[in-house]
Design a protein around this motif. Structure first.
Motif, PDB file in Angstrom:
ATOM      1  N   GLU A 200       0.772  -1.205  -0.038  1.00 13.22           N
ATOM      2  CA  GLU A 200      -0.014  -0.048   0.076  1.00 13.22           C
ATOM      3  C   GLU A 200       0.815   1.191  -0.030  1.00 13.22           C
ATOM      4  O   GLU A 200       0.746   2.162  -0.800  1.00 13.22           O
ATOM      5  N   THR A 201       1.932   1.118   0.881  1.00  8.26           N
ATOM      6  CA  THR A 201       2.849   2.399   0.902  1.00  8.26           C
ATOM      7  C   THR A 201       3.296   2.709  -0.485  1.00  8.26           C
ATOM      8  O   THR A 201       3.519   3.803  -0.820  1.00  8.26           O
ATOM      9  N   LEU A 202       3.748   1.594  -0.861  1.00  6.08           N
ATOM     10  CA  LEU A 202       4.408   1.647  -2.282  1.00  6.08           C
ATOM     11  C   LEU A 202       3.561   2.197  -3.551  1.00  6.08           C
ATOM     12  O   LEU A 202       4.038   3.280  -4.043  1.00  6.08           O
ATOM     13  N   THR A 203       2.272   1.796  -3.465  1.00  9.52           N
ATOM     14  CA  THR A 203       1.368   2.363  -4.254  1.00  9.52           C
ATOM     15  C   THR A 203       1.063   3.949  -4.054  1.00  9.52           C
ATOM     16  O   THR A 203       0.846   4.483  -5.026  1.00  9.52           O
ATOM     17  N   GLN A 204       1.058   4.267  -2.930  1.00  8.75           N
ATOM     18  CA  GLN A 204       0.644   5.535  -2.813  1.00  8.75           C
ATOM     19  C   GLN A 204       1.670   6.508  -3.331  1.00  8.75           C
ATOM     20  O   GLN A 204       1.412   7.949  -3.075  1.00  8.75           O
ATOM     21  N   ARG A 205       2.760   6.082  -3.594  1.00  8.20           N
ATOM     22  CA  ARG A 205       3.923   7.057  -4.086  1.00  8.20           C
ATOM     23  C   ARG A 205       3.511   7.241  -5.611  1.00  8.20           C
ATOM     24  O   ARG A 205       3.925   8.303  -6.111  1.00  8.20           O
ATOM     25  N   VAL A 206       2.730   6.339  -6.120  1.00 10.57           N
ATOM     26  CA  VAL A 206       2.623   6.734  -7.484  1.00 10.57           C
ATOM     27  C   VAL A 206       1.193   7.326  -7.812  1.00 10.57           C
ATOM     28  O   VAL A 206       0.890   8.250  -8.740  1.00 10.57           O
ATOM     29  N   SER A 207       0.233   6.803  -6.949  1.00 14.70           N
ATOM     30  CA  SER A 207      -1.242   7.416  -7.437  1.00 14.70           C
ATOM     31  C   SER A 207      -2.129   7.287  -6.012  1.00 14.70           C
ATOM     32  O   SER A 207      -1.726   6.652  -4.776  1.00 14.70           O
TER      33      SER A 207
END
Ligand SMILES: C[N+](C)(C)CCCC[C@H](N)C(=O)O
Ligand SMILES: O=C(O)CCC(=O)C(=O)O
Ligand SMILES: [Fe+2]
Length: 418
Positions: A200-207
């Motif tokens: 989740e943390t990872l994806t929130q860096r993208v969008s």
């Protein structure tokens, strides 16, 4: 009934591609240009000529011949009273522009063309701004440059994966990752902690995460907890997800947190590559896939989950000015009853669908990968189809959908063309 007639009836403005996509500037005008004497030239510039026509300004700048309707020119005035440059919003009330407006006066300098309108208002247009914003310029360029691929092309490109630590801490690493994603429609991050939280943390860096009826982050096994084949151990043929939404989810993220068993490889196929093959081989099939509206449906009644979703749109969503495909909606499992077209067109649509399917199923177009804990894949769900091999054992897959607009926003804010 011909497809053209059908769409004339259904949808007055929609013409068959062969006509609608033919350049509006036809040989007729080109001939005119050849015999015409250019009346005006820009001082000290050899590459710019302009001429006032009945309804439009014709501009030849840097070798490109462009046409701008006067009403368009008036509407695109960026003077302080017509346009708020702080908010980048139009102030002008377009409904008050005289539709047959023509400039009363024209003047040029090295970089600009100035039009004086009948009420005395003057608009300055920068020539390169006009060139960049012309229809003729737009027609020649891709909205989104892509590298379309089959398995060999993608494998030989040796596209690197991003690394979790750098990805989280360094904007340049994020930018490179997004750049690869824009080009290929898939991108990988490795070294990610195998948890839902890290994913989740990872994806929130993208969008932003697009929450759906499956939840925000999902983490599923083959327990049939939901009424969909994804929640089984069965193989899944190539498809895009959420075809049954009016706007299918933009990006899909997968992270396999656990698999103790065999099989379960992930299949990736570049839908744009196959669509391009259909366009090259049989344009009329491409046209059918781009014009026939198709319904997809999701009906779920399993335990507490009651959902009924319907999405309608063509298999290939295409920008009409340059034939560029921007979204493919392909899921044979979720495709619903076809009742939007008469029987003779239905048959032709099946032929077109078969050709696309044949392309999508060519083994050389298939990229097979085994997802493992730590390796996260981002998939452009408007472009790259995914599938999976059947499997045995416990397999736990987590992930989410991302909103496309916010992903593109991130990419643009980092200076990428998106
Ligand atoms: C990804 N997740 C497991 C949450 C949902 C799967 C949805 C599957 C559905 N048939 C579709 O293609 O949209
Ligand atoms: O299990 C998989 O690898 C993917 C299943 C699937 O297509 C999905 O969840 O959308
Ligand atoms: Fe799927």
């Amino acid at each position: 009934m011909s497809l053209a007639r059908m769409f004339c009836r259904l949808n007055g403005y929609l013409q068959p591609i062969s006509k609608a996509r033919a350049p509006l500037v036809s040989g007729f005008i080109r001939t005119q240009i050849e015999v015409r004497h250019w009346l005006h030239t820009v001082p000290q510039s050899t590459s710019c000529h302009w001429q006032l026509q009945e309804d439009s300004l014709e501009l030849n700048y840097g070798g490109l011949v462009m046409h701008f309707a006067y009403v368009w020119l008036r509407d695109h005035c960026h003077s302080a009273s017509c346009f708020n440059s702080k908010t980048n919003q139009r102030n002008l009330d377009t409904a008050n522009v005289e539709l047959n407006i023509r400039p009363a006066n024209t003047r040029v300098d090295d970089e600009n063309i100035f039009l004086t309108w009948p009420d005395g208002h003057v608009t300055r247009y920068n020539l390169s701004w006009l060139a960049q914003n012309s229809y003729e310029g737009q027609k020649q360029s891709a909205m989104q440059p892509h590298i379309i691929w089959n398995s060999d092309i993608y494998t030989s490109a040796k596209v690197p994966s991003a690394n979790w630590d750098k990805f989280m801490s360094c904007d340049d690493e994020l930018k490179k990752f997004l750049g690869r994603f824009l080009l290929y429609g898939i991108a990988f991050v490795e070294g990610v902690p195998p948890t839902v939280e890290a994913t989740e943390t990872l994806t929130q860096r993208v969008s932003l995460i697009r929450e759906t009826m499956y939840g925000k982050m999902w983490n599923f096994t083959s327990d049939f907890s939901r009424g969909d084949t994804a929640y089984t151990k069965l193989a899944l043929d190539r498809h895009t997800d959420t075809t049954y939404f009016q706007e299918p989810c933009g990006i899909q993220v997968f992270h396999c947190l656990r698999h103790e068993g065999t099989g379960g490889r992930t299949l990736l196929v570049d839908g744009f590559y196959s669509a391009e093959k259909v366009l090259q081989k049989t344009p009329e099939n491409f046209e059918l896939l781009a014009q026939v509206p198709i319904k997809h449906e999701y009906i779920e009644n399993v335990s507490d989950h009651h959902n009924h979703m319907i999405g309608i749109g063509p298999v290939l969503n295409v920008y009409p000015w340059n034939n560029e495909v921007y979204m493919i909606r392909y899921n044979n499992y979720d495709r619903a009853v076809i009742n939007t077209i008469p029987h003779d067109i239905v048959k032709r649509w099946y032929v077109a669908h078969r050709e696309l399917t044949t392309e999508l199923r060519k083994p050389e177009n298939e990229l097979w990968i085994k997802l493992k804990p730590g390796k996260v894949v981002f998939i452009d769900n408007w472009r790259v189809l995914h599938g999976r091999e059947s499997f045995t054992g416990l397999r736990q897959l987590c992930g989410c959908y991302l909103t496309r607009d916010d992903f593109l926003n991130t990419a643009r804010s980092l200076g990428l063309h998106a």
